[in-house]
Design an enzyme around this catalytic site. Sequence first.
Site, short mmCIF file in Angstrom:
data_model
loop_
_atom_site.label_atom_id
_atom_site.label_comp_id
_atom_site.label_asym_id
_atom_site.label_seq_id
_atom_site.Cartn_x
_atom_site.Cartn_y
_atom_site.Cartn_z
N ASP A 283 13.72 -11.11 20.25
CA ASP A 283 13.62 -10.15 20.41
C ASP A 283 12.98 -9.25 21.70
OD1 ASP A 283 13.38 -6.97 19.70
OD2 ASP A 283 11.64 -7.54 17.71
N HIS B 209 10.55 -5.22 10.30
CA HIS B 209 9.60 -6.55 11.20
C HIS B 209 8.39 -5.34 11.78
CE1 HIS B 209 8.62 -7.96 15.88
NE2 HIS B 209 7.95 -8.20 14.61
N ASP C 72 11.62 -2.08 13.19
CA ASP C 72 9.70 -2.05 13.75
C ASP C 72 9.03 -1.32 13.23
OD1 ASP C 72 10.40 -4.24 15.88
OD2 ASP C 72 11.60 -2.53 16.78
N MET D 267 5.33 -0.75 12.76
CA MET D 267 4.18 -1.04 14.09
C MET D 267 3.09 -0.47 13.67
SD MET D 267 5.11 -0.86 17.55
CE MET D 267 6.91 -1.20 18.13
N MET E 23 4.33 -5.73 12.51
CA MET E 23 3.94 -6.02 13.31
C MET E 23 3.09 -4.92 13.07
SD MET E 23 6.34 -5.16 16.68
CE MET E 23 7.47 -4.32 16.53
N HIS F 224 17.20 -3.04 12.10
CA HIS F 224 15.54 -3.64 12.29
C HIS F 224 15.48 -2.88 12.40
CE1 HIS F 224 13.08 -6.34 14.02
NE2 HIS F 224 12.57 -6.12 15.49
N SER G 285 18.01 -2.46 17.64
CA SER G 285 15.82 -1.72 16.47
C SER G 285 16.48 0.01 16.65
CB SER G 285 15.59 -2.08 17.66
OG SER G 285 13.50 -2.06 17.25
N MET H 150 9.57 -13.53 20.17
CA MET H 150 9.14 -11.86 20.75
C MET H 150 9.46 -12.56 22.22
SD MET H 150 8.72 -9.84 18.62
CE MET H 150 8.79 -8.09 20.57
#
Length: 210
Positions: free
Chosen positions: A176, A67, A36, A38, A69, A34, A9, A138
């Site tokens: 993760d 991913h 993330d 957000m 979020m 990966h 990540s 998660m």
Amino acid sequence: MSSLTLAPSLLSADFSNLGAAISKIEKSGGKAVHIDVMDGQFVPEITYGQPVIRSIRSLTKLPFDVHLMVQKPETQIESFIKSGADWITFHYEATNHAHRIIQQIHQAGKKAGIAICPATPVSVLSEILECADIILIMTVNPGWGGQTIIPSCVEKVSELKHIREEKKYKYLISVDGGVNSKTLDTVVKAGTDIVVSGSSFFNGELNWNY
């Protein structure tokens, strides 16, 4: 070579030198990057978005495992695909339209994943397991790197593996959060296919022998 996929990540990488981080992923046997995303609403922090993904897309041929979020991910799927995402995982808790989003991702020729937070049971996914490519468990509460794994969440991996075998589904199981050299064997033995690791990977603590 094991079929187990390491997807480090970028959340724990040096944001001022993402090129070096991607190079480290490639040299260390990573099979995906990966990313993330957000939004400061679904989780408190804000990371990066489409412009950053576009800027690093040319640095590697590894698939980008994005991913999301974010709240209402259905409004952003198209733009992340255009930015270079290969796999897109959204949160069950962030939308009322999970099945529609999976269809949207598949229509674009990409892999569709769905993630659940620690407090969310696997049972909520029963109607969409058949059509998802990736189920992301998660094992920490999303939003921050460097957390300790929540052991009860690993049981969800075993549950998903059992369902997959029983129903003959095709999804891969991703984990993760809190994966390091001490917890790696536990999540792998539970049935994990994709291991996401951030801080432990980039600080050299994760001993990857798979």
